[in-house]
Design a protein around this motif. Structure first.
Motif: not given
Length: 110
Positions: A9, A53-54, A57-58, A60-61, A64-65, A68, A102
């Protein structure tokens, strides 16, 4: 595995910041100001996309996956990484870390 995900990240955040920094290279050419401004605007977009984005959404995995992975595939096409013989540094710097994050996030969920 969590430490590696956290590292990736931060790596993606720094990668986006580096792309933004490299966008300033558009200025100082012999072109017109509007051409340089358009060049800067186009060059800064991938870096800004990664950073935003990072950042947003840091925590909210699960979202984010997916994003990403979509960005990694989009950059794969945008930077023409399918010409592997002359694009391997870009693949190592951009595509592999984003895809690895991801995949690690997907594996954690299973």
């Amino acid at each position: 595995m969590e430490l590696l995900k956290k590292f990736l990240k931060y790596y993606m955040f720094l990668l986006g910041a580096f792309i933004v920094l490299m966008a300033f290279d558009c200025f100082g050419t012999s072109e017109t100001f509007w051409y340089e401004l358009a060049c800067f605007g186009i060059s800064i977009l991938p870096g800004v996309a990664i950073v935003l984005v990072v950042w947003f959404l840091r925590h909210k995995d699960h979202v984010l996956r997916w994003i990403t992975l979509a960005l990694a595939i989009g950059f794969f096409i945008l930077f023409k990484m399918y010409h592997f013989s002359d694009q391997w540094p870009i693949i190592l710097i951009i595509f592999i870390p984003m895809t690895s994050y991801s995949l690690l996030a997907f594996m954690k969920n299973k």
